[in-house]
Design a protein around this motif. Structure first.
Motif, PDB file in Angstrom:
ATOM      1  N   ALA A 190       0.794  -1.219   0.000  1.00 25.43           N
ATOM      2  CA  ALA A 190       0.000   0.000   0.000  1.00 25.43           C
ATOM      3  C   ALA A 190       0.828   1.273   0.000  1.00 25.43           C
ATOM      4  N   THR A 191       2.150   1.155   0.057  1.00 24.61           N
ATOM      5  CA  THR A 191       2.958   2.383   0.099  1.00 24.61           C
ATOM      6  C   THR A 191       4.294   2.186  -0.604  1.00 24.61           C
ATOM      7  N   ARG A 192       4.807   3.288  -1.113  1.00 20.68           N
ATOM      8  CA  ARG A 192       6.155   3.268  -1.700  1.00 20.68           C
ATOM      9  C   ARG A 192       7.213   3.509  -0.626  1.00 20.68           C
ATOM     10  N   MET A 193       6.757   3.928   0.590  1.00 23.38           N
ATOM     11  CA  MET A 193       7.728   4.260   1.637  1.00 23.38           C
ATOM     12  C   MET A 193       8.371   2.984   2.201  1.00 23.38           C
ATOM     13  N   PRO A 194       9.619   3.087   2.656  1.00 28.03           N
ATOM     14  CA  PRO A 194      10.220   1.955   3.349  1.00 28.03           C
ATOM     15  C   PRO A 194       9.398   1.618   4.599  1.00 28.03           C
ATOM     16  N   VAL A 195       9.267   0.335   4.850  1.00 28.39           N
ATOM     17  CA  VAL A 195       8.505  -0.136   6.007  1.00 28.39           C
ATOM     18  C   VAL A 195       9.452  -0.797   7.011  1.00 28.39           C
ATOM     19  N   ILE A 196       9.450  -0.227   8.206  1.00 29.38           N
ATOM     20  CA  ILE A 196      10.264  -0.785   9.305  1.00 29.38           C
ATOM     21  C   ILE A 196       9.297  -1.425  10.293  1.00 29.38           C
ATOM     22  N   VAL A 197       9.594  -2.635  10.717  1.00 33.63           N
ATOM     23  CA  VAL A 197       8.742  -3.302  11.702  1.00 33.63           C
ATOM     24  C   VAL A 197       9.420  -3.236  13.068  1.00 33.63           C
ATOM     25  N   LYS A 198       8.718  -2.637  14.018  1.00 32.58           N
ATOM     26  CA  LYS A 198       9.295  -2.525  15.371  1.00 32.58           C
ATOM     27  C   LYS A 198       8.855  -3.726  16.207  1.00 32.58           C
ATOM     28  N   LEU A 199       9.857  -4.405  16.780  1.00 31.10           N
ATOM     29  CA  LEU A 199       9.609  -5.686  17.439  1.00 31.10           C
ATOM     30  C   LEU A 199       9.542  -5.565  18.956  1.00 31.10           C
ATOM     31  N   THR A 200       8.697  -6.412  19.507  1.00 29.38           N
ATOM     32  CA  THR A 200       8.605  -6.476  20.963  1.00 29.38           C
ATOM     33  C   THR A 200       9.587  -7.514  21.504  1.00 29.38           C
ATOM     34  N   PRO A 201      10.207  -7.220  22.629  1.00 27.38           N
ATOM     35  CA  PRO A 201      11.088  -8.218  23.244  1.00 27.38           C
ATOM     36  C   PRO A 201      10.306  -9.210  24.107  1.00 27.38           C
ATOM     37  N   ASN A 202       9.004  -8.995  24.217  1.00 26.45           N
ATOM     38  CA  ASN A 202       8.234  -9.836  25.128  1.00 26.45           C
ATOM     39  C   ASN A 202       7.781 -11.125  24.432  1.00 26.45           C
ATOM     40  N   ILE A 203       8.767 -11.837  23.932  1.00 31.20           N
ATOM     41  CA  ILE A 203       8.549 -13.095  23.217  1.00 31.20           C
ATOM     42  C   ILE A 203       9.692 -14.025  23.642  1.00 31.20           C
ATOM     43  N   THR A 204       9.645 -15.283  23.224  1.00 32.38           N
ATOM     44  CA  THR A 204      10.711 -16.211  23.630  1.00 32.38           C
ATOM     45  C   THR A 204      11.853 -16.256  22.631  1.00 32.38           C
ATOM     46  N   ASP A 205      11.581 -16.009  21.353  1.00 29.24           N
ATOM     47  CA  ASP A 205      12.642 -16.132  20.350  1.00 29.24           C
ATOM     48  C   ASP A 205      12.478 -15.002  19.335  1.00 29.24           C
ATOM     49  N   ILE A 206      13.344 -14.019  19.413  1.00 33.07           N
ATOM     50  CA  ILE A 206      13.203 -12.815  18.590  1.00 33.07           C
ATOM     51  C   ILE A 206      13.359 -13.121  17.097  1.00 33.07           C
ATOM     52  N   ARG A 207      13.950 -14.275  16.787  1.00 30.13           N
ATOM     53  CA  ARG A 207      14.181 -14.579  15.363  1.00 30.13           C
ATOM     54  C   ARG A 207      12.865 -14.854  14.634  1.00 30.13           C
ATOM     55  N   GLN A 208      11.873 -15.315  15.388  1.00 33.57           N
ATOM     56  CA  GLN A 208      10.603 -15.651  14.737  1.00 33.57           C
ATOM     57  C   GLN A 208       9.887 -14.396  14.225  1.00 33.57           C
ATOM     58  N   PRO A 209       9.639 -13.385  15.069  1.00 35.57           N
ATOM     59  CA  PRO A 209       9.000 -12.174  14.536  1.00 35.57           C
ATOM     60  C   PRO A 209       9.862 -11.462  13.497  1.00 35.57           C
ATOM     61  N   ALA A 210      11.190 -11.494  13.676  1.00 32.75           N
ATOM     62  CA  ALA A 210      12.060 -10.828  12.688  1.00 32.75           C
ATOM     63  C   ALA A 210      11.935 -11.524  11.339  1.00 32.75           C
ATOM     64  N   GLY A 211      11.934 -12.861  11.377  1.00 28.74           N
ATOM     65  CA  GLY A 211      11.789 -13.613  10.132  1.00 28.74           C
ATOM     66  C   GLY A 211      10.447 -13.342   9.475  1.00 28.74           C
ATOM     67  N   ALA A 212       9.413 -13.200  10.303  1.00 26.71           N
ATOM     68  CA  ALA A 212       8.087 -12.926   9.766  1.00 26.71           C
ATOM     69  C   ALA A 212       8.047 -11.565   9.082  1.00 26.71           C
ATOM     70  N   ALA A 213       8.710 -10.586   9.699  1.00 25.80           N
ATOM     71  CA  ALA A 213       8.751  -9.249   9.097  1.00 25.80           C
ATOM     72  C   ALA A 213       9.428  -9.313   7.739  1.00 25.80           C
ATOM     73  N   LYS A 214      10.520 -10.056   7.706  1.00 26.39           N
ATOM     74  CA  LYS A 214      11.255 -10.188   6.440  1.00 26.39           C
ATOM     75  C   LYS A 214      10.385 -10.890   5.393  1.00 26.39           C
ATOM     76  N   ALA A 215       9.722 -11.935   5.832  1.00 18.14           N
ATOM     77  CA  ALA A 215       8.876 -12.686   4.902  1.00 18.14           C
ATOM     78  C   ALA A 215       7.745 -11.820   4.363  1.00 18.14           C
ATOM     79  N   GLY A 216       7.281 -10.899   5.195  1.00 15.05           N
ATOM     80  CA  GLY A 216       6.208 -10.012   4.760  1.00 15.05           C
ATOM     81  C   GLY A 216       6.704  -8.889   3.863  1.00 15.05           C
ATOM     82  N   GLY A 217       8.013  -8.844   3.661  1.00 16.16           N
ATOM     83  CA  GLY A 217       8.561  -7.838   2.763  1.00 16.16           C
ATOM     84  C   GLY A 217       9.033  -6.567   3.439  1.00 16.16           C
ATOM     85  N   ALA A 218       9.065  -6.571   4.763  1.00 13.11           N
ATOM     86  CA  ALA A 218       9.520  -5.366   5.461  1.00 13.11           C
ATOM     87  C   ALA A 218      10.945  -5.026   5.056  1.00 13.11           C
TER      88      ALA A 218
END
Lengths: 433, 439
Positions: free
Chosen positions: A168-196
């Motif tokens: 929906a946008t031409r702007m760069p998209v940064i995903v800000k992650l919460t540390p309140n999870i057990t494995d930070i690699r999972q949300p980071a990987g999801a952001a990447k997979a979503g094209g962030a």
């Protein structure tokens, strides 16, 4: 003179120091002051859909302090901006127009449906902002309404929303992650997979700063009750460094641009985040504690260090520490060190002795005249004595050279690298050959 | 015209009331709560801490400082007072720079020790406003006479009472406290602290105070021994060494008299002091006298000590205080003669090389040592003091002694407290189990 200019996923700023999305970036007046002070960019405090949210009318912050009231950790229960959307958009546009060289990223948090995200992005784009940051991080308040960390804790949601936004946008998209999870690699990987385009981390850590022992209310207290808040400041930096490193070194996310956040207070903190792969760093608590002028120290300090080390620009050292982060199983078990006490620096407090004798390996002897000596045949080089010694460099860990005998094990120190994977005590060990 | 520092002779009211109030204000004002936290944070909580080792009463310094850190000054005070019931006064008068603070590892490391004395005061001040934190044990039925309500006697009486004994506490002066009340510079113990501390201490119960009772005059040792299970003597040093050079009519008097006069004065503006004051001696008493003479408005104050500076028993802190106040310290100056000169005197001194010089003095204060006053003949003496073995046992069965009057230890408040306390424990132990059961 070192070149501090930053290009982070196409967002340019004269230095890598951005103010994080937070109270310091809630209004035009603050952001103008920040840019005048020298900040390279800001992430404007999170916008939401109208009607705008409301905040509590009592304390929003709690803190812990050192003895001289040095603020070590800050906790907040403030929500996203409590001003109308159009007011924020108008101000963002005005500031960006007057400060075109500064990074203007806008933080967003809207309900987890495509229409909400699709509708707000063009409004932000119209301001001339350089990018957006999706706030999937705040652990308090908004999470109860299915936003913030409620999204950030579900990788599938992260990926889904990131994909909506990228479409929906031409702007760069940064995903800000919460540390309140057990494995930070999972949300980071999801952001990447979503094209962030990038991730930023960490958001605040769920926390209660203290309990009032007179009325048994948690702090900060609102009419005798408290709600967990988000913890930040110097106390959370080690947590943040680890999470940044995990993303930087994971094969699935390696190379994903990172904006490092979490307790950055001095240039040194910033350099550490960058050495672990951060392209920019975001600062909040330090600014909220000392005001915007700290950026002068951050800029001058980073440049001074870079000049001393011969780093011409930020790319010269970014990620340099990443290859040195490894799994425990690959640490060299043939590396042997012993504690050494420099008697000329010792002030005879005996803290090393108490710590070692009571809680570690009984490897320090207390001799007449309060002389403390390491017992090599007991010392496992755990480093506790170094950490509790009040005198810098009085106790150090000295590596034994190959060929020397480790008095504790009676074995000759090997020059070869050997780790747990091949250790005879490891039931899963593979044969060395 | 109102007197000024330059008014000849010995007169009162040399300074205005305001100036006197400022001069005699608390010399080391208490730490605020925040200052105490910051000061306490500097403590390293040393293992087998040298400061505790250096304290004659063995106060657990790291523990009491940690209790200040954790926000409980009253609990901290209990740690202090359980070892030293006069911890409040000791916080004010101890030469910490030669005791705990000298031993502090931060003194070795950076020349700036943890401010143990001021922290101790912070903690004990918090306790003084409250009820006595200690409770007496069940009655033993034992009765002990404690003679002398100075630091040694008070510490002894309190500990004995705590253990369940009944104590009668005698003192020759009209009020208790001993040197805490009469012998300490006024600016070290403001707001009548010594009496407040005694009142607080006596609150423990089981101690009957009888002032105006002088041993050998109104009470005899024989009577006390006959009527009590034990006797403790903490009678201090009531005599003073004389200069031996005094011509008739010269204004020469013991510094301790002057110090007591200043301490007991309701109106400092009414205390006369010479324009030129010469103090002879090199200890704390000399400093206390000289500094207070200056603070009262004396124009010139000189402390003259017969030996070198390194032999002075006044600590370097005290010497610096004197210097800061504008008191001159002359060392290697032996007084060899005093002549009358008008209303004052001319004091002649000899240097080690034989050279002599003369100082004009409207008033000479002698601080050349105190001596044991008259003592019962039956008591064996040693080196001019009451001979003791162990925890203050004298040559007479059932009679203990401690503090300045007994041999051994420095003549310090804190040492007296330790000796009084330890004698109490020894007295109590001497009763055996029968005493403990109250039979």
């Amino acid at each position: 003179m070192a070149d501090l200019r930053s290009d982070f996923v196409g967002i340019r700023s004269p230095n890598p120091f951005w103010l994080a999305s937070a109270p310091p970036t809630d209004k035009e007046v603050n952001v103008r002051r920040a840019f005048a002070a020298g900040w390279g960019g800001v992430v404007w405090k999170t916008l939401g859909l109208d009607p705008h949210i409301v905040n509590v009318n009592g304390p929003r912050y709690g803190a812990i302090w050192g003895a001289d009231r040095r603020l070590l950790g800050l906790n907040n229960i403030e929500l996203i901006t409590d001003r109308p959307l159009d007011v924020n958009l108008r101000e963002i546009k005005a500031v960006k127009r007057d400060w075109p060289d500064r990074a203007m990223v806008v933080s967003l948090m809207v309900p987890c449906d495509e229409e909400s995200w699709r509708s707000i992005l063009p409004l932000v784009e119209e301001t001339g902002a350089d990018g957006v940051e999706l706030n999937f991080g705040c652990p308090h308040g908004m999470s109860e309404r299915g936003m913030g960390s409620a999204v950030g804790q579900v990788p599938e949601y992260i990926e889904m929303v990131a994909r909506w936004c990228k479409a929906a946008t031409r702007m760069p998209v940064i995903v800000k992650l919460t540390p309140n999870i057990t494995d930070i690699r999972q949300p980071a990987g999801a952001a990447k997979a979503g094209g962030a385009d990038a991730v930023s981390l960490i958001n605040t850590v769920s926390s209660i700063t203290s309990v009032n022992l007179d009325n048994f209310s948690p702090e900060p207290s609102i009419d005798g009750k408290g709600s967990h808040g988000g913890y930040c400041g110097p106390a959370v930096k080690p947590i943040a460094l680890n999470m940044v490193a995990e993303i930087a070194r994971d094969p699935a996310t390696r190379g994903l641009p990172i904006s490092g956040i979490g307790g950055v207070t001095t240039w040194r903190d910033a350099a550490e985040f960058m050495a672990l792969g951060s392209g920019t760093v975001q600062v909040c608590t330090a600014a909220m504690t000392y005001g915007f002028r700290i950026v002068e120290e951050l800029v001058a300090g980073l440049a001074t260090w870079m000049d001393e080390k011969g780093h011409a620009d930020l790319d010269d050292f970014r990620g340099r520490a990443v290859p040195n982060i490894t799994d425990w199983q690959y640490l060299n078990l043939n590396y042997v060190a012993k504690a050494r006490i420099d008697q000329s620096l010792c002030i005879h407090c005996g803290r090393c002795y108490a710590a070692c004798e009571d809680t570690s390996h009984q490897a320090i002897a207390m001799k007449p005249g309060r002389v403390f000596e390491v017992k090599d045949d007991e010392c496992v080089a755990c480093n506790l004595c170094v950490n509790v010694c009040p005198v810098e460099d009085c106790i150090s860990m000295v590596e034994l050279a190959p060929g020397e005998i480790d008095a504790r094990t009676g074995k000759v120190v090997s020059p070869d690298y050997a780790n747990w994977t091949s250790h005879p005590n490891n039931p899963a060990a593979k044969a060395a050959e | 015209m109102a007197p000024s520092p330059q008014t000849p002779g010995i007169v009162a009211g040399r300074l205005t009331e305001d100036a006197l109030r400022e001069n005699f204000a608390d010399i080391a004002p208490p730490l605020t709560a925040h200052e105490a936290l910051v000061a306490a944070d500097r403590c390293y909580f040393c293992y087998d801490a040298p400061c505790t080792e250096a304290c004659p009463t063995s106060i657990d310094v790291p523990l009491f400082i940690r209790q200040i850190q954790s926000g409980q000054p009253e609990a901290s005070a209990r740690t202090i007072l359980s070892q030293n019931i006069l911890g409040g006064m000791c916080a004010r008068v101890c030469p910490t720079e030669t005791l705990c603070e000298e031993a502090c590892v931060r003194e070795a490391a950076e020349g700036k020790p943890v401010e143990i004395g001021r922290l101790q005061r912070f903690a004990t001040d918090a306790a003084m406003g409250r009820a006595q934190p200690f409770r007496r044990a069940a009655p033993t039925g034992r009765r002990i006479a404690v003679v002398g309500a100075g630091p040694a006697g008070l510490a002894c009486a309190h500990r004995l009472a705590l253990l369940g004994n009944e104590v009668t506490l005698f003192d020759a002066r009209p009020k208790p406290g001993g040197l805490n009340e009469f012998g300490i510079a006024a600016y070290k113990s403001v707001d009548n602290f010594a009496q407040a501390e005694v009142d607080w201490l006596l609150d423990v119960g089981g101690i009957t105070l009888r002032c105006g009772e002088r041993l050998g005059e109104t009470v005899s040792l024989e009577t006390l021994r006959a009527g009590h299970d034990a006797v403790f003597l903490g009678i201090g040093l009531s005599g003073v060494r004389a200069l031996g050079l005094t011509p008739a009519g010269a204004r020469i008097r013991p510094a301790v008299e002057f110090i007591a006069e200043v301490r007991q004065a309701d109106d400092l503006g009414g205390v006369p002091v010479g324009r030129r004051v010469v103090v002879i001696g090199g200890g704390m008493t000399a400093i206390d006298a000289g500094v207070q003479a200056k603070k009262l408005g004396a124009d010139e104050v000189t402390i003259a000590y017969r030996r070198g500076r390194e032999k002075m028993s006044a600590s370097s802190y005290e010497q610096e205080l004197a210097a800061t106040e504008g008191v001159r310290i002359l060392t290697d100056s032996v007084p060899v003669g005093v002549k009358l000169n008008g209303t004052g005197s001319l004091v002649e001194f000899a240097r080690p090389d034989g050279e002599t010089f003369t100082l004009h003095a409207d008033e000479v204060l002698t601080a050349i040592g105190q001596t044991l006053g008259a003592t019962p003949e039956a008591l064996a003496l040693s080196g001019g003091k009451i001979a003791v073995t162990g925890a203050g046992r004298t040559s007479l069965p059932g009679v203990w002694a401690g503090g300045d009057c007994a041999e051994g230890g420095d003549d310090l408040t804190v040492t007296a407290v330790a000796e009084g306390r330890d004698a109490a424990l020894d007295i109590h132990a001497s009763f055996g189990d029968a005493g403990l059961s109250g039979s």
